[in-house]
Scaffold this active site. Structure first.
Site, PDB file in Angstrom:
ATOM      1  N   SER A 157     107.574  22.457  46.334  1.00 47.21           N
ATOM      2  CA  SER A 157     107.558  23.892  46.635  1.00 47.21           C
ATOM      3  C   SER A 157     107.936  24.656  45.382  1.00 47.21           C
ATOM      4  O   SER A 157     108.541  24.092  44.456  1.00 47.21           O
ATOM      5  CB  SER A 157     108.566  24.195  47.761  1.00 47.21           C
ATOM      6  OG  SER A 157     108.805  25.589  47.889  1.00 47.21           O
ATOM      7  N   TYR A 172     116.946  23.298  51.709  1.00 51.75           N
ATOM      8  CA  TYR A 172     115.510  23.134  51.472  1.00 51.75           C
ATOM      9  C   TYR A 172     115.231  23.059  49.970  1.00 51.75           C
ATOM     10  O   TYR A 172     114.464  22.200  49.508  1.00 51.75           O
ATOM     11  CB  TYR A 172     114.763  24.302  52.106  1.00 51.75           C
ATOM     12  CG  TYR A 172     113.262  24.269  51.928  1.00 51.75           C
ATOM     13  CD1 TYR A 172     112.462  23.481  52.762  1.00 51.75           C
ATOM     14  CD2 TYR A 172     112.635  25.033  50.952  1.00 51.75           C
ATOM     15  CE1 TYR A 172     111.081  23.459  52.619  1.00 51.75           C
ATOM     16  CE2 TYR A 172     111.258  25.016  50.793  1.00 51.75           C
ATOM     17  CZ  TYR A 172     110.488  24.228  51.630  1.00 51.75           C
ATOM     18  OH  TYR A 172     109.123  24.213  51.479  1.00 51.75           O
TER      19      TYR A 172
END
Length: 266
Positions: A157, A172
């Site tokens: 990401s 995350y």
């Protein structure tokens, strides 16, 4: 598996992007990014083994049937080693080989760092890191035993490149940095088995997971849209081309790399 039945009328350079008859395992394959990857690869000729937690996938999963190849759904928890191993063993038996792997299953906890609970951290790392590690390990073992090589495409990401403050996604973020580190290490180890390992780092992509974040905090939509040069959210289909390239013979000298698909965010 070797490609077969490709028309000689297709230019050689285009043939390299086809994945006809390759068997690709996709975790999180019943929905979201995982399903988009599965569908795009199926349209390019791949056979798809999708793994997810749902008892059965939604009606949209049958879109794979229109692609002409073979597909099958397997219910499994990627954090449960014994269940996941049995599932990968079943896939290898059912399809005859495993040629590619996309560990796309992932979760996110959007909560300020000082309010993150131990469960938030444990759950996130279990799915986003341990689940990826185990999936790739089990699939790569099959590829190595076959002696045919293969390709792995992990999902990191933009959060695995820098802070996305004011988002509050510390667990995350840690997990996605971990994915990039894992890719670097195992790409080096698996090269001797002719297995390539790369990752993509999507930016803000319209998924059910992102929608839930924006619904919980409506101000986030404008923040997300203004976070990149294109001033919009991306679509999951806009990631498929990169995944297809990395899964195909168009990228046979590419391993250990991460590719940003983020509209100019980083």
């Amino acid at each position: 598996m070797a490609q077969s039945g490709i028309s000689s009328s297709i230019p050689e350079v285009i043939q390299k992007f086809l994945v006809k008859d390759k068997v690709v395992v996709v975790t999180g394959g019943a929905r979201g990014l995982g399903f988009s990857f599965a569908l795009g690869l199926a349209q390019a000729g791949a056979n798809i083994a999708a793994i997810d937690l749902d008892v059965a996938p939604g009606p949209h999963f049958e879109r794979l049937s229109q692609c002409g190849g073979k597909h099958r759904y397997y219910r499994a928890d990627v954090t449960n080693y014994e269940v996941l191993k049995a599932t990968i063993d079943s896939i290898a038996r059912d399809f005859g080989s495993i040629d590619g792997c996309i560990p796309a299953a992932g979760i996110i906890r959007d909560r300020p760092f000082l309010q993150h609970t131990p469960e938030d951290l444990i759950d996130t790392m279990n799915v986003n890191v341990i689940g990826v590690f185990l999936t790739v390990q089990l699939c790569a073992a099959k590829m190595s035993a076959q002696g045919t090589g293969g390709s792995v495409v992990c999902i990191s990401s933009t959060a695995g490149h820098r802070s996305l403050f004011p988002q509050t996604i510390s667990a995350y973020t840690a997990s996605k940095y971990a994915v990039r580190g894992l890719v670097k290490q195992i790409a080096s180890e698996l090269a001797q088995h002719k297995i390539r390992v790369n990752s993509i780092s999507p930016g803000v992509i319209k998924t059910d997971m992102l929608e839930s974040v924006m619904q919980a905090n409506p101000t986030r939509r404008k923040l997300f849209e203004s976070s990149n040069a294109m001033q919009r959210l991306g679509n999951s289909e806009e990631l498929v081309g990169m995944v297809l390239c990395l899964m195909s013979d168009a990228s046979t000298f590419t391993t250990g790399q991460d590719f940003l698909v983020d509209g100019g965010q980083i």
